[in-house]
Design a protein around this motif. Structure first.
Motif, PDB file in Angstrom:
ATOM      1  N   LEU A  58      17.296 -51.159  25.840  1.00 40.91           N
ATOM      2  CA  LEU A  58      18.408 -50.188  24.815  1.00 40.91           C
ATOM      3  C   LEU A  58      19.347 -50.318  24.752  1.00 40.91           C
ATOM      4  O   LEU A  58      20.004 -50.230  23.630  1.00 40.91           O
ATOM      5  CB  LEU A  58      17.668 -48.300  25.809  1.00 40.91           C
ATOM      6  CG  LEU A  58      17.666 -47.078  25.398  1.00 40.91           C
ATOM      7  CD1 LEU A  58      16.646 -46.959  23.751  1.00 40.91           C
ATOM      8  CD2 LEU A  58      17.544 -46.127  26.065  1.00 40.91           C
ATOM      9  N   MET A  59      19.617 -49.819  26.077  1.00 43.17           N
ATOM     10  CA  MET A  59      21.524 -50.730  26.144  1.00 43.17           C
ATOM     11  C   MET A  59      21.436 -51.420  25.331  1.00 43.17           C
ATOM     12  O   MET A  59      22.695 -51.826  24.296  1.00 43.17           O
ATOM     13  CB  MET A  59      22.304 -50.159  27.262  1.00 43.17           C
ATOM     14  CG  MET A  59      21.856 -49.320  28.353  1.00 43.17           C
ATOM     15  SD  MET A  59      22.559 -48.072  27.611  1.00 43.17           S
ATOM     16  CE  MET A  59      21.108 -46.880  27.348  1.00 43.17           C
ATOM     17  N   ALA A  60      21.217 -53.191  25.528  1.00 44.98           N
ATOM     18  CA  ALA A  60      20.980 -54.107  24.675  1.00 44.98           C
ATOM     19  C   ALA A  60      21.183 -53.622  22.719  1.00 44.98           C
ATOM     20  O   ALA A  60      22.015 -53.863  22.711  1.00 44.98           O
ATOM     21  CB  ALA A  60      20.198 -54.765  25.017  1.00 44.98           C
ATOM     22  N   ALA A  61      20.452 -53.453  22.990  1.00 40.08           N
ATOM     23  CA  ALA A  61      20.150 -52.849  21.449  1.00 40.08           C
ATOM     24  C   ALA A  61      21.215 -51.511  21.023  1.00 40.08           C
ATOM     25  O   ALA A  61      21.692 -52.023  19.838  1.00 40.08           O
ATOM     26  CB  ALA A  61      18.915 -52.126  21.298  1.00 40.08           C
ATOM     27  N   SER A  62      22.155 -50.711  21.680  1.00 38.34           N
ATOM     28  CA  SER A  62      22.899 -50.414  21.731  1.00 38.34           C
ATOM     29  C   SER A  62      24.220 -50.940  21.942  1.00 38.34           C
ATOM     30  O   SER A  62      25.587 -50.213  21.396  1.00 38.34           O
ATOM     31  CB  SER A  62      22.897 -48.978  22.276  1.00 38.34           C
ATOM     32  OG  SER A  62      22.084 -48.011  21.522  1.00 38.34           O
ATOM     33  N   GLY A  63      24.539 -51.748  22.590  1.00 38.81           N
ATOM     34  CA  GLY A  63      25.544 -52.692  22.999  1.00 38.81           C
ATOM     35  C   GLY A  63      26.362 -52.411  23.444  1.00 38.81           C
ATOM     36  O   GLY A  63      28.125 -52.184  23.577  1.00 38.81           O
ATOM     37  N   MET A  64      25.819 -51.738  25.219  1.00 41.44           N
ATOM     38  CA  MET A  64      26.389 -50.713  25.230  1.00 41.44           C
ATOM     39  C   MET A  64      26.015 -51.193  26.655  1.00 41.44           C
ATOM     40  O   MET A  64      24.643 -51.848  26.810  1.00 41.44           O
ATOM     41  CB  MET A  64      25.775 -49.017  25.158  1.00 41.44           C
ATOM     42  CG  MET A  64      26.680 -48.250  24.451  1.00 41.44           C
ATOM     43  SD  MET A  64      28.826 -48.261  24.886  1.00 41.44           S
ATOM     44  CE  MET A  64      29.548 -48.076  22.768  1.00 41.44           C
ATOM     45  N   GLY A  65      26.124 -50.251  28.314  1.00 40.69           N
ATOM     46  CA  GLY A  65      25.734 -50.839  29.577  1.00 40.69           C
ATOM     47  C   GLY A  65      25.453 -49.209  30.028  1.00 40.69           C
ATOM     48  O   GLY A  65      26.003 -48.010  29.511  1.00 40.69           O
ATOM     49  N   ALA A  66      24.508 -49.526  31.945  1.00 39.93           N
ATOM     50  CA  ALA A  66      24.562 -47.913  31.948  1.00 39.93           C
ATOM     51  C   ALA A  66      25.138 -48.382  33.505  1.00 39.93           C
ATOM     52  O   ALA A  66      24.652 -49.414  34.641  1.00 39.93           O
ATOM     53  CB  ALA A  66      23.213 -47.481  31.905  1.00 39.93           C
ATOM     54  N   GLU A  67      25.108 -46.678  33.756  1.00 37.28           N
ATOM     55  CA  GLU A  67      25.155 -46.391  35.360  1.00 37.28           C
ATOM     56  C   GLU A  67      24.270 -45.828  36.237  1.00 37.28           C
ATOM     57  O   GLU A  67      24.551 -44.963  35.274  1.00 37.28           O
ATOM     58  CB  GLU A  67      26.842 -46.382  36.383  1.00 37.28           C
ATOM     59  CG  GLU A  67      27.508 -48.246  35.444  1.00 37.28           C
ATOM     60  CD  GLU A  67      28.752 -47.312  35.783  1.00 37.28           C
ATOM     61  OE1 GLU A  67      29.373 -46.454  36.256  1.00 37.28           O
ATOM     62  OE2 GLU A  67      30.215 -48.607  35.759  1.00 37.28           O
ATOM     63  N   LEU A  68      23.472 -45.745  36.566  1.00 36.80           N
ATOM     64  CA  LEU A  68      22.202 -44.787  37.252  1.00 36.80           C
ATOM     65  C   LEU A  68      22.312 -44.704  39.028  1.00 36.80           C
ATOM     66  O   LEU A  68      22.810 -45.763  38.978  1.00 36.80           O
ATOM     67  CB  LEU A  68      21.229 -45.830  36.492  1.00 36.80           C
ATOM     68  CG  LEU A  68      21.722 -45.453  34.826  1.00 36.80           C
ATOM     69  CD1 LEU A  68      21.078 -47.438  34.604  1.00 36.80           C
ATOM     70  CD2 LEU A  68      20.113 -44.691  34.040  1.00 36.80           C
ATOM     71  N   ASP A  69      22.039 -43.719  38.978  1.00 36.55           N
ATOM     72  CA  ASP A  69      21.781 -43.293  40.166  1.00 36.55           C
ATOM     73  C   ASP A  69      20.041 -43.110  40.719  1.00 36.55           C
ATOM     74  O   ASP A  69      19.722 -41.767  40.518  1.00 36.55           O
ATOM     75  CB  ASP A  69      22.503 -42.209  40.735  1.00 36.55           C
ATOM     76  CG  ASP A  69      22.653 -41.315  42.256  1.00 36.55           C
ATOM     77  OD1 ASP A  69      21.600 -42.302  42.973  1.00 36.55           O
ATOM     78  OD2 ASP A  69      23.517 -40.560  42.076  1.00 36.55           O
ATOM     79  N   ALA A  70      19.569 -44.113  41.544  1.00 33.29           N
ATOM     80  CA  ALA A  70      18.255 -44.110  42.569  1.00 33.29           C
ATOM     81  C   ALA A  70      18.047 -43.098  42.471  1.00 33.29           C
ATOM     82  O   ALA A  70      16.309 -42.213  42.731  1.00 33.29           O
ATOM     83  CB  ALA A  70      18.093 -45.761  42.621  1.00 33.29           C
ATOM     84  N   GLY A  71      19.018 -42.370  42.889  1.00 35.93           N
ATOM     85  CA  GLY A  71      19.073 -40.694  44.291  1.00 35.93           C
ATOM     86  C   GLY A  71      18.340 -39.463  43.224  1.00 35.93           C
ATOM     87  O   GLY A  71      18.005 -38.412  43.546  1.00 35.93           O
ATOM     88  N   LEU A  72      19.103 -40.113  41.294  1.00 32.99           N
ATOM     89  CA  LEU A  72      18.321 -39.569  40.628  1.00 32.99           C
ATOM     90  C   LEU A  72      16.954 -38.839  40.186  1.00 32.99           C
ATOM     91  O   LEU A  72      16.448 -38.330  39.642  1.00 32.99           O
ATOM     92  CB  LEU A  72      19.264 -38.827  39.011  1.00 32.99           C
ATOM     93  CG  LEU A  72      20.899 -38.347  39.711  1.00 32.99           C
ATOM     94  CD1 LEU A  72      21.552 -38.962  38.965  1.00 32.99           C
ATOM     95  CD2 LEU A  72      20.908 -37.084  40.981  1.00 32.99           C
ATOM     96  N   LEU A  73      16.228 -40.312  40.720  1.00 33.92           N
ATOM     97  CA  LEU A  73      14.884 -40.101  39.974  1.00 33.92           C
ATOM     98  C   LEU A  73      13.934 -39.156  40.366  1.00 33.92           C
ATOM     99  O   LEU A  73      14.335 -39.038  41.324  1.00 33.92           O
ATOM    100  CB  LEU A  73      14.286 -41.758  40.374  1.00 33.92           C
ATOM    101  CG  LEU A  73      14.786 -43.047  39.756  1.00 33.92           C
ATOM    102  CD1 LEU A  73      14.000 -44.224  40.480  1.00 33.92           C
ATOM    103  CD2 LEU A  73      14.592 -43.376  38.705  1.00 33.92           C
TER     104      LEU A  73
END
Ligand code: ADP
Ligand code: MG
Length: 319
Positions: A223-238
């Motif tokens: 998703l990020m590659a297609a959008s030309g973006m990156g992501a910061e995620l918190d596994a504690g929110l999963l």
């Protein structure tokens, strides 16, 4: 009991589909004729599921019938498209009446729930493999692609990822897991629920979306590659289900990040639309959870309890 091809089509498929006014000619001729209203764009997806690759040989024909359509409806949902029709190409080693009856029951139960008509297909002898093509529609410009996530958007996911892959491992295995937990997880693998209504509703809010089939981490990377973006995620929110925690304990995060077969939606929503999303999602039977934020710097980075979390590269790839 073995069945011949003509009997097979007439008994198990022709006449079993729901009727739709826009199906001018359905199963039985050389091709189907469909009436398409002006003012819509056509959306088409195809997915094949093959025994041994996408599902183990031991699963029931009903589950195969459900899955072949569910994975396709999931792709349409991820475009925010409304499904209309499907076709079915079936490769069968040995056409058995009992198997076909169950397969058709699984397929048509799901098709009916979403108003999808079966409009044709093909039947051949060969290793068990099922290809479904679904046709749906969106208003011009209303489809949600993978390509338009923007920095600052929230990253959200429906449901509880990781359950399906745990269910797949637990099929026919004892593993010391309580029966109720095992059954719930196996059900999530065997009967994935395409998020059709949720996907349609997200058409007005999501900037980018896909369905999670290969594992959450890999799919967010796409998703990020297609959008030309990156992501910061918190596994504690999963959003980890109680069943997944009960079955795999401290490995639950790893299952949620790298397990496939979830068929949940992962999407991005601008910060200022968060309240609208929560309002909308309050009506849904499936939970939605924000797990991260889109950033400009490429790559997908997870933290857990404030520390960087390395994601093991265990995602299944065909080639
Ligand atoms: P042809 O030889 O002209 O391709 P078939 O005998 O394969 O014709 O198909 C006859 C009709 O049955 C067609 O309308 C086709 O779309 C439909 N059909 C064949 N197999 C299936 C199937 N598995 N499910 C639904 N429709 C099918
Ligand atoms: Mg044919």
């Amino acid at each position: 009991m073995p069945v011949d091809e003509r009997t097979l089509i007439s008994t198990y498929f022709a006449g079993r589909s729901i009727g739709r006014k826009d199906v001018v000619l359905g199963i039985g001729d050389d091709a189907a004729v469909l009436r398409f209203e002006p003012g819509w764009d056509l959306v088409i997806a195809t997915d094949t599921i093959a025994e041994g690759t996408h599902f183990p040989a031991a699963i029931s024909a009903r589950a195969v019938g459900h899955r072949c359509l569910a994975v396709n409806l999931s792709d349409l949902a991820a475009m925010a498209a409304e499904p209309l029709w499907c076709s079915l190409a079936l490769s069968l080693p040995k056409p058995e009446a009992l198997w076909l009856e169950e397969f058709a029951a699984g397929l048509f139960a799901l098709a009916e729930r979403f108003g999808v008509a079966l409009i044709g297909g093909d039947t051949v002898r060969g290793p068990l493999s099922v290809t479904v093509t679904v046709h749906g529609r969106v208003r011009p410009g209303a489809g949600v692609t993978r390509a338009a996530a923007r920095a600052g958007d929230g990253i959200w996911v429906t449901g509880t990822p990781g359950d399906a892959v745990a269910g797949r491992y637990l099929l026919g295995a004892d593993a010391g897991v309580p029966a109720a937990v095992r059954d719930a997880l196996c059900q999530r693998f065997l009967y994935p629920e395409p998020r059709v209504r949720e996907g349609l509703a997200l058409g007005s809010l999501a900037t980018a979306m896909l369905d999670v089939s290969d594992g959450l981490h890999d799919d967010i990377a796409k998703l990020m590659a297609a959008s030309g973006m990156g992501a910061e995620l918190d596994a504690g929110l999963l959003p980890l289900s109680a069943e997944l925690r009960a079955a795999v304990a401290e490995r639950a995060i790893e299952y949620a990040l790298t397990g496939g077969d979830d068929y949940e939606l992962c999407f991005t929503v601008p910060e200022q639309a968060t309240v609208r999303l929560q309002h909308m999602a309050a009506e849904w039977t499936v939970p939605v959870t924000r797990i991260g934020t889109v950033v400009r710097e490429p790559g997908v980075r997870w933290t857990h309890q404030g520390r960087a979390l390395a994601v093991p590269d265990t995602t299944f790839r065909h080639f």
